[in-house]
Each structure stands twice: as structure tokens, then as C-alpha cells.
Enzyme design. Sequence first.
Site, PDB file in Angstrom:
ATOM      1  N   LYS A   8       0.846  -1.209   0.000  1.00  0.00           N
ATOM      2  CA  LYS A   8       0.000   0.000   0.000  1.00  0.00           C
ATOM      3  C   LYS A   8       0.881   1.260   0.000  1.00  0.00           C
ATOM      4  O   LYS A   8       0.665   2.177  -0.781  1.00  0.00           O
ATOM      5  CB  LYS A   8      -0.930   0.011   1.225  1.00  0.00           C
ATOM      6  N   ARG A  13     -10.169   0.788   8.216  1.00  0.00           N
ATOM      7  CA  ARG A  13      -9.692  -0.547   8.562  1.00  0.00           C
ATOM      8  C   ARG A  13     -10.735  -1.356   9.307  1.00  0.00           C
ATOM      9  O   ARG A  13     -10.492  -2.516   9.642  1.00  0.00           O
ATOM     10  CB  ARG A  13      -8.475  -0.394   9.476  1.00  0.00           C
ATOM     11  N   ARG A  40      -0.853  -9.086  13.304  1.00  0.00           N
ATOM     12  CA  ARG A  40      -1.401  -8.101  12.341  1.00  0.00           C
ATOM     13  C   ARG A  40      -2.208  -8.797  11.245  1.00  0.00           C
ATOM     14  O   ARG A  40      -3.243  -8.313  10.804  1.00  0.00           O
ATOM     15  CB  ARG A  40      -0.263  -7.276  11.722  1.00  0.00           C
ATOM     16  N   ARG A  71      11.743  -5.626   5.142  1.00  0.00           N
ATOM     17  CA  ARG A  71      11.578  -4.169   4.929  1.00  0.00           C
ATOM     18  C   ARG A  71      12.551  -3.366   5.797  1.00  0.00           C
ATOM     19  O   ARG A  71      12.741  -3.650   6.965  1.00  0.00           O
ATOM     20  CB  ARG A  71      10.148  -3.754   5.275  1.00  0.00           C
ATOM     21  N   ARG A 100      11.008  -1.657  11.360  1.00  0.00           N
ATOM     22  CA  ARG A 100       9.868  -1.298  12.197  1.00  0.00           C
ATOM     23  C   ARG A 100       9.703  -2.285  13.351  1.00  0.00           C
ATOM     24  O   ARG A 100       9.858  -3.487  13.152  1.00  0.00           O
ATOM     25  CB  ARG A 100       8.584  -1.261  11.342  1.00  0.00           C
TER      26      ARG A 100
END
Length: 216
Positions: free
Chosen positions: A13, A88, A171, A127, A160
Amino acid sequence: MRIVLLGPPGAGKGTQAKLLEERFGIPQISTGDILRQAVQDGTPLGMQAKQCMDRGELVPDSVIIDIVAARLAAEDCRDGFLLDGFPRTVAQAEAFDAMLQRRQLALDATVDLHVPRAELIERLSGRRTCRQCGHMFHLRFDPPSKQNVCDECGGVLYQRDDDCEETIAARMEVYERQTAPLREYFRDKGLLREVDGSRDSGEVFAQILHRLLPAG
Ligand code: AP5
């Protein structure tokens, strides 16, 4: 153009939002980025959000809805915006509808990125993000030329806190339970544009443009 980007954690996203922001000249509104900034600044919102984010849970609807309502009222959203990570939950989607109605505005599309779970986990665990400019890398798919150093600005790259194995699993579960029902919500409104997000980011972007501008 008013667009919502939907998809599980790691679907791309944020990556696609940057490309769309440039293509359409509309601001990306990432609720995750807003919350991470609040955490970094040590504000009361940040302290509340950090507890939820570290567990992979959602921040309460009322908090997020107020943040988005204030952000959408800003001058730079007058000609459109790109929502990344909001809505969400069904409650957030209904509040968003009410915000649009009050301003007599309409959403153009919700882009739903589909990526297999194994690929999502690989994307999230690899990431790395620049602390200074926010540019994103991936250790395997888009590695920086120098380890832990941003190619764009020379800043330090970090991982992160919520990209650890345990929080990624939480998540994903939260996404399936609370966010995936929004597919039906937007499909019923004729706004859902489904895209195969598992291709490389250039191909995904081309597909999104095709779904948004079918004649172009
Ligand atoms: P948020 O920051 O929104 O995280 P998320 O939805 O889990 O999504 P990510 O940012 O992890 O992934 P992404 O889909 O943007 O993928 P990306 O482009 O980065 O939310 C974090 C937390 O904040 C939530 O858990 C919650 O606690 C809270 N929160 C936020 N919004 C909320 C709301 N509305 N309500 C309540 N709470 C809220 O890509 C991932 C990696 O893959 C990168 O390394 C990238 O380089 C790579 N990559 C991207 N595309 C490709 C590709 N096509 N091929 C190969 N690699 C790719």
C-alpha cells in the site's frame, strides 16, 4: 481523484501510494505514518498508539476517525487524496462515508491489493525504512547499495518494531478479522478494484492505473 488503498500488511500500500501520489498530484494520507510520527514525538496519542501497534492491534476507531477527519479538512486535500491504511474497520468506513457526505464528495475507487501470505511475510521481514526521509527498501527485492544506509539521503535504515515475526502474525489475524470484511463493503458500493499485488511494483502500478483509468 479520491482513492482508498486496501490490502493486508505488506501488500504494498505504502509503495503504491508514493507512485500514485506522484502520478495524480494528490497527498498520501497514511494513518500508520501519522501514528509512527506521534510515537516518535512522544505525544499522548503516540504513547496510546504504541501499545496497540506493538501488539499488532488496531488503535481505537474514535481516535483514528478524528485524526482522519482533521487531515481531510486540510487545504491540500481539496482536489483529492489517497488513503493508505484507512478505513480498517466497518465503523471507520461508515464514519468515512459520513465525512464525504457532509462535504458532498464521492470516493472514486478502493484498490484492493492481493498478495499470498508467504510473500507478505517475506516482504515485511525484509523491509527497511530510512529514519530521515522515510524511503523504503527491501533487503532482497530492493536492497540499498550500502548496508543500512539510505541511497536517497544517506540516513540510517531501521526495521519497524511491528515487523517482528510474532507481531506480523497478530497483524495478519487482525486484518482477516477486522479489515477483510471491507472488501464486501466496497464491492457492494461498486467501488472495489481488485489487483494482483504479487508482481513487481512497476507491474502492480500499471495494473492499478488500468483499473482506475480503464480507457487510458
Ligand atoms: P500501517 O503502517 O498501515 O501498516 P500495515 O497496514 O500493516 O501495512 P504496512 O505498512 O506494513 O505494509 P504496506 O502494505 O504499506 O506495504 P509496503 O509498501 O510498506 O499500520 C501499522 C499499525 O498502525 C497497525 O497495525 C495499527 O496498529 C495502526 N493503524 C494504522 N492505521 C490504523 C487504522 N486505520 N485504524 C486503527 N489502527 C491503525 O511494502 C512492504 C515491503 O515490501 C517493503 O519493503 C517494500 O519495499 C516491499 N514491496 C512493496 N511492494 C513490493 C512488490 N511489488 N514486490 C516486492 N517487494 C515489494
